[in-house]
Scaffold this motif. Structure first.
Motif, PDB file in Angstrom:
ATOM      1  N   LEU A  41     -98.777  -7.953 -47.966  1.00 19.20           N
ATOM      2  CA  LEU A  41     -98.016  -6.832 -47.649  1.00 19.20           C
ATOM      3  C   LEU A  41     -96.573  -6.973 -47.816  1.00 19.20           C
ATOM      4  O   LEU A  41     -95.735  -6.072 -48.403  1.00 19.20           O
ATOM      5  N   ARG A  47     -92.369  -2.679 -52.485  1.00 23.26           N
ATOM      6  CA  ARG A  47     -92.217  -1.666 -51.451  1.00 23.26           C
ATOM      7  C   ARG A  47     -91.916  -0.318 -52.277  1.00 23.26           C
ATOM      8  O   ARG A  47     -91.298  -0.338 -53.508  1.00 23.26           O
ATOM      9  N   ASN A  50     -96.876  -1.141 -50.766  1.00 25.00           N
ATOM     10  CA  ASN A  50     -97.491  -1.988 -49.854  1.00 25.00           C
ATOM     11  C   ASN A  50     -97.911  -1.353 -48.725  1.00 25.00           C
ATOM     12  O   ASN A  50     -98.902  -1.698 -48.000  1.00 25.00           O
ATOM     13  N   ARG A  51     -97.071  -0.163 -48.088  1.00 27.71           N
ATOM     14  CA  ARG A  51     -97.514   0.522 -46.856  1.00 27.71           C
ATOM     15  C   ARG A  51     -98.675   1.308 -47.127  1.00 27.71           C
ATOM     16  O   ARG A  51     -99.511   1.362 -46.456  1.00 27.71           O
ATOM     17  N   CYS A  91     -94.253  -4.334 -43.497  1.00 24.05           N
ATOM     18  CA  CYS A  91     -93.858  -3.720 -44.892  1.00 24.05           C
ATOM     19  C   CYS A  91     -92.601  -3.698 -45.352  1.00 24.05           C
ATOM     20  O   CYS A  91     -92.130  -3.603 -46.559  1.00 24.05           O
TER      21      CYS A  91
END
Length: 316
Positions: A41, A47, A50-51, A91
């Protein structure tokens, strides 16, 4: 009278792992739990993708019948099972350390925060009593290891840690035959899931094979139970992607060569190589490697959930 000599310095205990309430309840009542690393993550996926992936991976574990336990170190404290807010933090923080086993003592002593790799996740999971772990790909022997001695701590940790890890082989940038030889030397048990073809992470076939295969989650759980009764050490279940879900093998070979060349030209070495190469692959392949990465992690998480459920049914 001679003055008394001072005694040895006091040793402060390391912070004990903090288990989320759901993970603690599951372990207490004997329900299946699957450990998940946090480096994927923090360092493996871009990003903000990843979340969303974090929620999808935990959902896949639940679909397999187990409780997910994402592991990270926050402010010097190991956490086994994260709240939504803690996952947000992992994250979102671009400065989160990458913690292998050798880094854990420093992070705990100095109150640092970091994402756990395969080796440190395995160590903390086993310490918490978790027997199954899902990841994307293992670390292993690097292609230049004959000159650099560069080998992931994942291998030695798995050689002495009693748990089963579901993976899609080892990361594509590594020397796969050398990694398999090293795991044999370390007596790490390696089985394919419904195949004797060892997967190549983004592709279904690395060109190497394994001696053994299991055909069901129950068989995989039985292998771990038998291993526990014989000697310390782990079991690797290699779970390849279906052919129609893998990265195009030709594209794979081209982008891997380009990524390794770019890393060498930039002077990137050691543990910085993997995130550098993954980012390069994502950009050069226009997101194709990211999509495959997420697919394989979800498949591994779901299978790990099923194996954990089968393991929970094995008499102790």
């Amino acid at each position: 009278m001679l003055p008394s000599r001072p005694g040895p310095p006091a040793v402060l205990p390391s912070p004990a792992p903090v288990l989320s309430s759901e993970v603690a309840d599951a372990l207490t009542t004997g329900r299946p739990v699957v450990a998940l690393e946090s480096t994927l993550l923090a360092h493996g996926l871009p990003r903000p993708d990843n979340r969303a992936a974090a929620d999808e991976v935990e959902a896949a574990v639940r679909a397999g019948g187990a409780v997910p336990a994402t592991i990270a170190v926050l402010d010097g404290v190991p956490h086994v099972g994260l709240t939504a807010e803690q996952v947000d933090r992992v994250c979102a923080d671009p400065d989160l350390d990458k913690l292998a086993v050798r880094d854990l003592p420093v992070a705990l002593a100095l109150g640092r925060s970091g994402a756990t790799t395969v080796s440190s996740t395995a160590l903390l999971a086993a310490a918490a009593g978790i027997g199954v772990f899902a990841t994307g790909g293992l670390g292993g022997v690097h292609r230049e290891a004959a000159d650099t001695f560069d080998e992931s701590a994942d291998l030695t940790t798995l050689s002495r840690t009693p748990l089963l890890v579901v993976c899609a082989g080892v990361k594509s940038i590594l020397d796969v035959p050398a990694t398999l030889e090293r795991m044999e030397s370390l007596s790490v048990t390696v089985v394919g899931y419904r195949t004797t073809t060892f997967p190549g992470f983004y592709i279904a076939d690395s060109g190497s094979t394994v001696d053994w295969a299991v055909s069901s989650p129950e068989e995989a759980a039985a292998v771990l139970a038998a291993r526990r009764g014989l000697a310390p050490g782990g079991v690797v279940v290699a779970n390849p992607l279906p052919d129609d879900e893998q990265l195009d093998p030709g594209l794979h070979d081209r982008v891997i060569a380009d990524a390794l060349a770019a890393a060498a030209q930039a002077g990137v070495r050691g543990k910085a190589v993997t995130p550098f190469v993954l980012d390069h692959l994502h950009r050069v392949s226009e997101g194709a490697t990211l999509a495959v990465n997420v697919r394989l992690v979800l498949r591994n998480a779901e299978l790990a959930g099923r194996i954990a459920a089968a393991l929970a049914a094995v008499p102790r």
